[in-house]
Enzyme design. Structure first.
Site, PDB file in Angstrom:
ATOM      1  N   HIS A 186      -6.267  -1.932   4.098  1.00 34.34           N
ATOM      2  CA  HIS A 186      -6.766  -2.091   2.719  1.00 34.34           C
ATOM      3  C   HIS A 186      -5.864  -3.141   2.047  1.00 34.34           C
ATOM      4  O   HIS A 186      -5.776  -4.264   2.516  1.00 34.34           O
ATOM      5  CB  HIS A 186      -6.726  -0.703   2.061  1.00 34.34           C
ATOM      6  CG  HIS A 186      -7.462  -0.573   0.751  1.00 34.34           C
ATOM      7  ND1 HIS A 186      -8.235  -1.560   0.206  1.00 34.34           N
ATOM      8  CD2 HIS A 186      -7.526   0.472  -0.132  1.00 34.34           C
ATOM      9  CE1 HIS A 186      -8.750  -1.147  -0.953  1.00 34.34           C
ATOM     10  NE2 HIS A 186      -8.325   0.088  -1.175  1.00 34.34           N
ATOM     11  N   HIS A 194     -14.848  -7.025   6.729  1.00 32.00           N
ATOM     12  CA  HIS A 194     -15.026  -6.133   5.577  1.00 32.00           C
ATOM     13  C   HIS A 194     -16.031  -5.047   5.914  1.00 32.00           C
ATOM     14  O   HIS A 194     -16.981  -5.297   6.665  1.00 32.00           O
ATOM     15  CB  HIS A 194     -15.507  -6.920   4.343  1.00 32.00           C
ATOM     16  CG  HIS A 194     -15.250  -6.192   3.078  1.00 32.00           C
ATOM     17  ND1 HIS A 194     -16.142  -5.280   2.559  1.00 32.00           N
ATOM     18  CD2 HIS A 194     -14.175  -6.200   2.270  1.00 32.00           C
ATOM     19  CE1 HIS A 194     -15.614  -4.768   1.460  1.00 32.00           C
ATOM     20  NE2 HIS A 194     -14.429  -5.303   1.262  1.00 32.00           N
ATOM     21  N   ASP A 246      -8.099 -10.932   0.683  1.00 29.10           N
ATOM     22  CA  ASP A 246      -6.657 -10.923   0.947  1.00 29.10           C
ATOM     23  C   ASP A 246      -6.140 -12.186   1.632  1.00 29.10           C
ATOM     24  O   ASP A 246      -4.970 -12.529   1.479  1.00 29.10           O
ATOM     25  CB  ASP A 246      -6.296  -9.706   1.810  1.00 29.10           C
ATOM     26  CG  ASP A 246      -6.252  -8.431   0.988  1.00 29.10           C
ATOM     27  OD1 ASP A 246      -5.959  -8.522  -0.212  1.00 29.10           O
ATOM     28  OD2 ASP A 246      -6.509  -7.358   1.546  1.00 29.10           O
ATOM     29  N   ARG A 279      -5.761  -3.685  -9.831  1.00 34.02           N
ATOM     30  CA  ARG A 279      -6.750  -2.641  -9.488  1.00 34.02           C
ATOM     31  C   ARG A 279      -6.578  -1.376 -10.330  1.00 34.02           C
ATOM     32  O   ARG A 279      -7.498  -0.558 -10.424  1.00 34.02           O
ATOM     33  CB  ARG A 279      -6.688  -2.347  -7.990  1.00 34.02           C
ATOM     34  CG  ARG A 279      -7.716  -1.378  -7.442  1.00 34.02           C
ATOM     35  CD  ARG A 279      -9.163  -1.794  -7.668  1.00 34.02           C
ATOM     36  NE  ARG A 279      -9.585  -3.037  -7.043  1.00 34.02           N
ATOM     37  CZ  ARG A 279      -9.999  -3.173  -5.780  1.00 34.02           C
ATOM     38  NH1 ARG A 279     -10.060  -2.113  -5.005  1.00 34.02           N
ATOM     39  NH2 ARG A 279     -10.375  -4.347  -5.311  1.00 34.02           N
ATOM     40  N   MET A 289      -5.367  -9.777  10.326  1.00 32.37           N
ATOM     41  CA  MET A 289      -5.378  -9.265   8.954  1.00 32.37           C
ATOM     42  C   MET A 289      -5.931 -10.305   7.976  1.00 32.37           C
ATOM     43  O   MET A 289      -5.622 -11.485   8.076  1.00 32.37           O
ATOM     44  CB  MET A 289      -3.969  -8.837   8.547  1.00 32.37           C
ATOM     45  CG  MET A 289      -3.499  -7.649   9.349  1.00 32.37           C
ATOM     46  SD  MET A 289      -4.656  -6.271   9.140  1.00 32.37           S
ATOM     47  CE  MET A 289      -4.261  -5.253  10.520  1.00 32.37           C
TER      48      MET A 289
HETATM   49  N1  ACO Z   1      -9.815  -8.838  13.451  1.00 30.37           N
HETATM   50  C1  ACO Z   1     -10.368  -8.676  14.666  1.00 30.37           C
HETATM   51  N2  ACO Z   1     -11.449  -7.918  14.889  1.00 30.37           N
HETATM   52  C2  ACO Z   1     -12.001  -7.325  13.826  1.00 30.37           C
HETATM   53  C3  ACO Z   1     -11.486  -7.452  12.526  1.00 30.37           C
HETATM   54  C4  ACO Z   1     -10.349  -8.251  12.363  1.00 30.37           C
HETATM   55  N3  ACO Z   1      -9.804  -8.426  11.166  1.00 30.37           N
HETATM   56  N4  ACO Z   1     -12.236  -6.746  11.663  1.00 30.37           N
HETATM   57  C5  ACO Z   1     -13.196  -6.176  12.398  1.00 30.37           C
HETATM   58  N5  ACO Z   1     -13.065  -6.508  13.693  1.00 30.37           N
HETATM   59  C6  ACO Z   1     -13.904  -6.113  14.811  1.00 30.37           C
HETATM   60  C7  ACO Z   1     -13.438  -4.752  15.328  1.00 30.37           C
HETATM   61  O1  ACO Z   1     -12.468  -4.871  16.329  1.00 30.37           O
HETATM   62  C8  ACO Z   1     -14.731  -4.155  15.797  1.00 30.37           C
HETATM   63  O2  ACO Z   1     -15.048  -4.747  17.028  1.00 30.37           O
HETATM   64  P1  ACO Z   1     -15.680  -3.866  18.216  1.00 30.37           P
HETATM   65  O3  ACO Z   1     -16.990  -3.352  17.656  1.00 30.37           O
HETATM   66  O4  ACO Z   1     -15.805  -4.832  19.326  1.00 30.37           O
HETATM   67  O5  ACO Z   1     -14.707  -2.745  18.467  1.00 30.37           O
HETATM   68  C9  ACO Z   1     -15.757  -4.664  14.790  1.00 30.37           C
HETATM   69  O6  ACO Z   1     -15.233  -5.886  14.309  1.00 30.37           O
HETATM   70  C10 ACO Z   1     -15.974  -3.694  13.625  1.00 30.37           C
HETATM   71  O7  ACO Z   1     -14.699  -3.436  13.026  1.00 30.37           O
HETATM   72  P2  ACO Z   1     -14.272  -2.092  12.337  1.00 30.37           P
HETATM   73  O8  ACO Z   1     -12.792  -2.027  12.272  1.00 30.37           O
HETATM   74  O9  ACO Z   1     -14.992  -0.936  12.976  1.00 30.37           O
HETATM   75  O10 ACO Z   1     -14.885  -2.311  10.880  1.00 30.37           O
HETATM   76  P3  ACO Z   1     -14.651  -1.384   9.642  1.00 30.37           P
HETATM   77  O11 ACO Z   1     -15.815  -1.575   8.751  1.00 30.37           O
HETATM   78  O12 ACO Z   1     -14.326  -0.006  10.064  1.00 30.37           O
HETATM   79  O13 ACO Z   1     -13.322  -1.981   8.978  1.00 30.37           O
HETATM   80  C11 ACO Z   1     -11.888  -3.503   7.914  1.00 30.37           C
HETATM   81  C12 ACO Z   1     -13.312  -2.939   7.970  1.00 30.37           C
HETATM   82  C13 ACO Z   1     -10.886  -2.355   7.798  1.00 30.37           C
HETATM   83  C14 ACO Z   1     -11.751  -4.384   6.672  1.00 30.37           C
HETATM   84  C15 ACO Z   1     -11.641  -4.335   9.184  1.00 30.37           C
HETATM   85  O14 ACO Z   1     -12.481  -5.463   9.189  1.00 30.37           O
HETATM   86  C16 ACO Z   1     -10.193  -4.729   9.325  1.00 30.37           C
HETATM   87  O15 ACO Z   1      -9.388  -3.958   9.869  1.00 30.37           O
HETATM   88  N6  ACO Z   1      -9.799  -5.952   8.819  1.00 30.37           N
HETATM   89  C17 ACO Z   1      -8.416  -6.345   8.823  1.00 30.37           C
HETATM   90  C18 ACO Z   1      -7.673  -5.691   7.651  1.00 30.37           C
HETATM   91  C19 ACO Z   1      -8.027  -6.312   6.319  1.00 30.37           C
HETATM   92  O16 ACO Z   1      -8.111  -7.517   6.204  1.00 30.37           O
HETATM   93  N7  ACO Z   1      -8.201  -5.466   5.301  1.00 30.37           N
HETATM   94  C20 ACO Z   1      -8.499  -5.911   3.948  1.00 30.37           C
HETATM   95  C21 ACO Z   1      -9.825  -5.374   3.514  1.00 30.37           C
HETATM   96  S1  ACO Z   1     -10.381  -6.165   2.021  1.00 30.37           S
HETATM   97  C22 ACO Z   1      -9.381  -5.613   0.776  1.00 30.37           C
HETATM   98  O17 ACO Z   1      -8.736  -4.575   0.858  1.00 30.37           O
HETATM   99  C23 ACO Z   1      -9.317  -6.519  -0.444  1.00 30.37           C
END
Ligand code: ACO
Length: 371
Positions: free
Chosen positions: A217, A256, A308, A333, A252
């Site tokens: 997050h 989303h 981010d 926030r 990171m």
């Molecule tokens: N890097 C690499 N792969 C990713 C990323 C990423 N940043 N985000 C998603 N994926 C991939 C996952 O590995 C997964 O692949 P798979 O199906 O082959 O296993 C697929 O995309 C779906 O990802 P999930 O993690 O299941 O998606 P979810 O909706 O649960 O999570 C999240 C969303 C937490 C934002 C995720 O994209 C993530 O971890 N991103 C990195 C952290 C981040 O940037 N967070 C900030 C969010 S925005 C904010 O707070 C302002």
């Protein structure tokens, strides 16, 4: 009963505060398009909009700015506590503890209602963070009262002990607008769950800070900066990201839960990152690295930067130390959280979902002596 891991796609409640509609151009706060708010308003106007439901007129805005300015002072007992908290603590822990402590020193009461608390937290988070940061690094006890009339200007002024450059101040101001609200994200939902038990305002915000701290997050802006700083050139970045993806690591600042094609907030902050980066060679190098990471993520994973990612460059270019990035997210926030706590209270029903049981089948207890 329906079930979705991580509550994906589940509508968990109603809100009139903000609306995400990717097809219809993104995000709106109380009906106003976010990109228009970024062009035509300031963070204090947006804070007022979120808390009171309408954009302030001139007189309301001037009075609101003055109210916030008057609330920057910290109670002496809190200042003493900040001096005791370790220098090595993460600033997010410091904000979490400060919120909880304020709930002890100056709790919610008929004389101090929810609006008073929301405004006090909004006005004093910068004071808490900077008082602790500067005390432990420079040995100075800063006077948190008064100062610039915008939160962004005040923060940069106190942090750097000089009048901020106007482009930097406005970039930070816009970033606070972008971070202010985002419907049922994890930290806001946490605040609403706590509020739904009829708990106090400070508890709900303390819990929300805990939820925001994680790298999936709000913590992602700090992790994104560390990632960008890991590489000296775009080619190095491309090789590094390809290797990380091969290792199945998460990058990171990308992806989303709700947006599937792009994060509309990222387009706005990217332009500010480009503008600030152009002001120095180091900035241009960082921006080139970041753009290459973005290109690789789009090409390899069809993933886009979220708010981010380029926020990290904006904050770094403003001279803000990386551990203060996620606390800045909190400073903004807290407006959205507060609006949601008030909304939850106004239409309350305790939030208590059900679970799918996956444990052992029913079994008899073996008496202690025979186990
Ligand atoms: N890097 C690499 N792969 C990713 C990323 C990423 N940043 N985000 C998603 N994926 C991939 C996952 O590995 C997964 O692949 P798979 O199906 O082959 O296993 C697929 O995309 C779906 O990802 P999930 O993690 O299941 O998606 P979810 O909706 O649960 O999570 C999240 C969303 C937490 C934002 C995720 O994209 C993530 O971890 N991103 C990195 C952290 C981040 O940037 N967070 C900030 C969010 S925005 C904010 O707070 C302002």
């Amino acid at each position: 009963m329906s079930y979705a891991k991580g509550l994906e796609g589940i509508i968990a409640g109603e809100t009139a505060i903000s609306q995400i509609n990717e097809e219809a151009g993104g995000l709106r706060y109380r009906g106003y398009a976010l990109n228009e708010l970024c062009e035509k308003s300031t963070f204090e106007e947006v804070a007022f909009l979120l808390l009171y439901g309408h954009l302030p007129n001139r007189a309301e805005l001037a009075a609101y700015r003055q109210t916030l300015l008057n609330l920057r002072a910290l109670p002496e007992r809190l200042r003493l506590l900040l001096e005791q908290l370790p220098k090595e603590a993460h600033p997010m822990d410091l904000l979490r503890t400060s919120t909880s402590a304020l709930g002890c020193f100056e709790p919610e009461s008929p004389q101090r209602d929810q609006y008073a608390i929301a405004n006090q937290l909004l006005a004093s988070f910068a004071s808490c963070m900077l008082y602790w940061w500067i005390f432990h690094r420079d040995g100075r006890r800063i006077d948190t009262r008064g100062g610039d009339d915008t939160i962004a200007g005040h923060f940069l002024h106190v942090l750097h002990n000089k009048t901020p450059d106007e482009t930097h101040r406005r970039a930070l101001d816009v970033s606070l607008i972008l971070y202010a609200e985002h419907e049922f994200n994890a930290s806001t939902f946490t605040a609403r769950v706590i509020a739904s038990t009829l708990s106090d305002f400070h508890s709900a915000i303390t819990g929300a800070i805990g939820a925001l701290r994680g790298p999936l997050h709000g913590g992602a802006n700090e992790a994104a900066m560390e990632l960008i700083q890991r590489y000296r050139t775009p080619d190095e970045a491309e090789a590094g990201i390809l290797q990380s993806l091969k290792n199945k690591e998460k990058i990171m600042g990308f992806g989303h839960r709700v947006y599937k094609h792009s994060d509309p907030r990222s387009d706005v902050i990217k332009e500010w990152a480009r503008k600030l980066a152009a002001m120095s060679e180091e900035g241009q190098r960082q921006f080139a690295v970041a753009e290459r990471i973005e290109a690789v993520m789009r090409r390899e994973k069809n993933l886009f930067p979220n708010l981010d990612f380029y926020s990290a460059i904006v904050y770094n270019r403003c001279g803000i130390p990386t551990p203060l990035f996620t606390p800045l997210f909190v400073m903004s926030r807290v407006t959205g959280w507060s609006a949601h706590i008030m909304e939850q209270r106004a239409q309350n029903r305790i939030i208590r979902p059900s679970s799918e049981y996956t444990g052992p089948a029913p079994r008899a207890i073996i008496p202690l002596a025979q186990r």
